[in-house]
Write an enzyme that holds these catalytic residues in place. Structure first.
Site, PDB file in Angstrom:
ATOM      1  N   ILE A   1      -7.429  -5.167   7.171  1.00 12.16           N
ATOM      2  CA  ILE A   1      -8.579  -4.278   6.918  1.00 12.16           C
ATOM      3  C   ILE A   1      -9.467  -4.735   5.755  1.00 12.16           C
ATOM      4  O   ILE A   1     -10.550  -4.204   5.580  1.00 12.16           O
ATOM      5  CB  ILE A   1      -8.134  -2.806   6.704  1.00 12.16           C
ATOM      6  CG1 ILE A   1      -7.353  -2.625   5.404  1.00 12.16           C
ATOM      7  CG2 ILE A   1      -7.330  -2.295   7.893  1.00 12.16           C
ATOM      8  CD1 ILE A   1      -7.091  -1.160   5.064  1.00 12.16           C
TER       9      ILE A   1
ATOM     10  N   LYS B   1     -13.105  -0.450   4.678  1.00 11.67           N
ATOM     11  CA  LYS B   1     -13.236  -1.336   3.532  1.00 11.67           C
ATOM     12  C   LYS B   1     -14.359  -2.340   3.749  1.00 11.67           C
ATOM     13  O   LYS B   1     -15.220  -2.514   2.908  1.00 11.67           O
ATOM     14  CB  LYS B   1     -11.922  -2.079   3.287  1.00 11.67           C
ATOM     15  CG  LYS B   1     -10.692  -1.192   3.279  1.00 11.67           C
ATOM     16  CD  LYS B   1     -10.745  -0.100   2.226  1.00 11.67           C
ATOM     17  CE  LYS B   1      -9.494   0.771   2.261  1.00 11.67           C
ATOM     18  NZ  LYS B   1      -9.554   1.875   1.298  1.00 11.67           N
TER      19      LYS B   1
ATOM     20  N   ASP C   1      -2.113  -6.247   8.982  1.00 11.69           N
ATOM     21  CA  ASP C   1      -3.141  -5.325   8.527  1.00 11.69           C
ATOM     22  C   ASP C   1      -4.235  -6.176   7.885  1.00 11.69           C
ATOM     23  O   ASP C   1      -4.039  -6.739   6.806  1.00 11.69           O
ATOM     24  CB  ASP C   1      -2.481  -4.360   7.534  1.00 11.69           C
ATOM     25  CG  ASP C   1      -3.473  -3.521   6.761  1.00 11.69           C
ATOM     26  OD1 ASP C   1      -4.676  -3.823   6.814  1.00 11.69           O
ATOM     27  OD2 ASP C   1      -3.038  -2.572   6.091  1.00 11.69           O
TER      28      ASP C   1
ATOM     29  N   TYR D   1       0.830  -1.219   0.000  1.00 11.83           N
ATOM     30  CA  TYR D   1       0.000   0.000   0.000  1.00 11.83           C
ATOM     31  C   TYR D   1       0.862   1.266   0.000  1.00 11.83           C
ATOM     32  O   TYR D   1       1.658   1.466   0.926  1.00 11.83           O
ATOM     33  CB  TYR D   1      -0.893  -0.062   1.242  1.00 11.83           C
ATOM     34  CG  TYR D   1      -1.711   1.157   1.571  1.00 11.83           C
ATOM     35  CD1 TYR D   1      -2.523   1.768   0.616  1.00 11.83           C
ATOM     36  CD2 TYR D   1      -1.709   1.690   2.857  1.00 11.83           C
ATOM     37  CE1 TYR D   1      -3.287   2.873   0.945  1.00 11.83           C
ATOM     38  CE2 TYR D   1      -2.483   2.799   3.202  1.00 11.83           C
ATOM     39  CZ  TYR D   1      -3.260   3.389   2.227  1.00 11.83           C
ATOM     40  OH  TYR D   1      -4.029   4.488   2.559  1.00 11.83           O
TER      41      TYR D   1
END
Lengths: 490, 490
Positions: free
Chosen positions: A237, A273, A235, A150
């Site tokens: 998400i 998300k 992470d 990301y």
């Protein structure tokens, strides 16, 4: 009075470490300058650089209409206004934390439970990422991160914390899966360079790949960090964006099976998300380390979730029946969208990395590169954004090691817009192939028509609408490069 | 597996620099453990350590009922849900920034205007304070701050930024007004110690004093920082709490009159105090420096205001008629409350610093100190919190240079609770004076009754309710000290 601002401001304010100069962010600006609208601006840029989940808003809106008491800004709910408007405890509303913990368990198929007392609030995943770095590492310390990753990790994890990110290159040859060998090598290289590695951070499901890690890989990562006595930040998400097999496996499940020091395990979560609510700024750090939980809570002060929003979400996430339905339906819609979109790409001759999650595809545009370099990738990106009018994100902005890969988001638009985007892509690929053939032909004949101006090319192959947007574009460099590029390919 | 967490975590996580160990925060815990309730816990601790503005919530609630379309969580407003729920631009909703800028002007009597493009969003004043430090100073740099000052400044301004705070002592002899002499001295001392002073930060209206700065003082401060080429950060979060003359003068007015480099001027603002909405986490940095605005916006990512909340407030703050009425009525109610409260204190023989703003009084309890030291102040504080059952905040937690001053908040409770608090204070002061007389008498007679246990004192002079709360109190040190204290005074 003359004054050099660089003398009086901080290094942060006067350097470019915020990492927002990458094409990832530039693409957003291009979209902002000329946003697509089906009737008002049909030739505008279609935003495919934004990983938003817009496919299931109708479900949430329905719930809201049916639950006026969940809001402190309705006649039915206003009695709670005062208590909620003053609530600023950085532990968060107990009901909110409880609901988030339950939701996290549900998203992971109820195979694990989460303790509300370990739920630490932050300002979105952005704030959560920074918070966990502040807790785990000192300035100059480093975290390993599998690449591609990301783009805003550089801003979120590094900018204000001074923590270094050390990419661990993943390669297309094995579908960008992380290998222990690459990890060990990156770790050793850091040691040689006298850099203190404090942990490994990774996104699972992966952004930008849209893939999930299998059990064996996850186990080996836990073993790796446990041996090295470094942290593992997961992470997660995109946990609820899985739309087909294989299922998502959370790190929280792995540590039930593999012996490890749990003080080293931390999860970053968010509702941006999975619920499609990025504006609500709900970021979560879930840590198995008590000291991190305590310290993280104090840091929550800097990015508390608005209590108005906590209150609404506490109620929504606690509605088991609704959440059950929402997760199922959202996954189904994402799956359908993914299927239609990738089929459309295949029809245009474009392949993507096989994926089972996320709001995007990892598109393989290597066949379209003029040269297999990152300059070639940027060249292609500029054509896509300026001519094809799609904001996709080049792999280089994700620190990908191989040129030619692009992330394209598919869940932040309606069906019609997606179809227009697909048509544009297919037309472009078709034209490109034709042009390539022509160029080869001309090269072969060695008749280079230097008098043929790039301007003429514009006017014949692009719609009138597109011309001013290029000349008035905010990236003068792009326009220039584009001119050069066009001259070269003609 | 044994593991020292201090080895694996950051220095931030393993040190106590977060400054939340002061009595200011301890007092909150005491309240949390035994909160007052008029019927369910009438002997509990009354919270007077929280600067909340709870006097005008009914006005906001009325507005909300009349404006269902201002919320995305009503039938009337839900059509905007999707667009707002995904809105995460760190510039903020344009309508929100415009409304905040207008509100800021209105609060300052419309004598100045504010540019929406200079409004930078942050997570509450807490986030705004940290954000401006990250922009202006590097770790190790320092800011001057007149003391007494807000206890959480240490956390907000210093903790994660590494910026030093250098208190500039203000004294009761001139009503705690800042003097140029003290400023110059602090600046010179820093230079001698090789500390780079990057600016001066101050709260106007002052927390904890409840006073405002006059024009001459403000002008001299601007001249001071301009000569030194250092920043001036004005925390104006209590701007709309003025309840009597003199009026508030903002730094934004001063720089219209005094020539200075505006790149050095920055305002921190918030809606937590002026609108009484701390749970909504609206912090603002208003900077006259373009680079700070640009950099600050990028930092906004870490503490964005929930778009749900932005949307509501954009609508509320734009309602000119309502805001006009609200500001007027809120000021009037604060004035009444202040008058009744300070009169009640005077009846108990307690004086406060003369003030015209804020949600608190700066109480002079020097006559009640056993000894004029900070130990004496802490001793008195423990009695007030454990016996009198009021959470007030000792001056030492505000870095006050003189022992015996306490901040007491008066706007976070209803009239009845305030009256109970006043009664408790008056009873305590009466008893204390009587006890003092007895002690003096006994001392004079030199008949020290060592056999008289502190426990007996408890049981005769405190209500039964209070005993367990002391023995089960979370601060064992307090209980111990209290025992010692009681033994001493008997």
């Amino acid at each position: 009075m003359e004054f050099k601002s660089s003398q009086i401001l901080s290094k942060l304010a006067t350097s470019d470490q915020h990492a927002e100069n990458s094409p990832y962010f530039d693409g957003w600006k291009a979209y902002d300058n000329d946003p697509f609208h089906p009737t008002q601006n049909p030739h505008g840029v279609i935003q495919m650089g934004l990983a938003e989940n817009q496919l299931s808003f109708d479900l949430i809106e329905e719930w809201i209409k049916k639950n006026p008491v969940a809001s402190i800004c309705t006649r039915e709910g206003v009695d709670a206004f005062k208590d909620i408007a003053i609530f600023q405890d950085y532990h968060g509303l107990p009901e909110f934390r409880k609901a988030v913990a339950k939701f996290m368990g549900k998203v992971r198929g109820r195979r694990v439970t989460f303790d509300p007392d370990r739920v630490v609030m932050a300002g979105g995943a952005t704030g959560a990422n920074e918070l966990i770095m502040f807790c785990l590492a000192d300035p100059g310390d480093a975290f390993l991160v599998p690449s591609p990753y990301y783009p805003a990790f550089d801003r979120d994890l590094s900018w204000r914390t001074g923590v270094k990110l050390l990419p661990v290159a993943c390669e297309s040859s094995n579908n960008f899966q992380i290998t222990l060998q690459a990890l060990e090598e990156a770790y050793k290289n850091a040691q040689k360079a006298n850099i203190k590695v404090k942990g490994l951070i990774m996104a699972n499901p992966s952004n930008p790949l849209g893939t999930t890690m299998d059990k064996d890989t996850l186990k080996s990562l836990v073993t790796f960090i446990n041996e090295k006595k470094i942290h593992l930040v997961c992470d997660e998400i995109y946990a609820a964006t899985i739309f087909r097999a294989p299922n998502f496996i959370s790190i929280s499940e792995i540590i039930e099976e593999v012996e490890c020091n749990r003080d080293l395990i931390h999860i970053v979560y968010s509702l941006s998300k999975d619920m499609g609510l990025p504006g609500f700024r709900v970021g979560i750090v879930y840590s198995y380390n008590d000291t991190v939980v305590n310290c993280g809570r104090k840091m929550s002060s800097f990015g508390l979730v608005s209590s108005q929003t906590q209150y609404l979400l506490a109620s929504m996430l606690s509605d088991e029946e609704f959440i059950e339905m929402f997760l199922k339906e959202s996954s189904k819609r994402l799956g359908n969208r993914h299927k239609i979109f990738t089929r459309g790409l295949v029809e245009g001759g474009i392949k993507c990395l096989e994926s089972n999650a996320g709001l995007f595809c990892w598109m393989d545009l290597r066949p379209l590169l003029k040269e297999t370099t990152f300059e070639g990738e940027m060249e292609l990106w500029r054509v896509i954004i300026n001519d094809v009018k799609l904001n996709v994100s080049p792999g280089s902005s994700f620190h990908c090691d191989e040129p030619g890969w692009f992330r394209v988001c598919f869940a932040n638009m309606d069906d019609e817009t997606m179809q227009i985007a697909l048509r544009r892509i297919r037309t472009f690929v078709g034209e490109r192939k034709e042009m390539d053939a022509q160029v080869n032909n001309k090269r072969w004949k060695k008749t280079l028509r230097l008098s043929f101006s790039s301007r003429m090319y514009y006017e014949t192959s692009l719609s009138p609408h597109m011309i001013p947007s290029i000349s008035t574009s905010s990236f003068t460099t792009c326009s220039c490069d584009l001119n050069i590029y066009l001259k070269v390919i003609i």
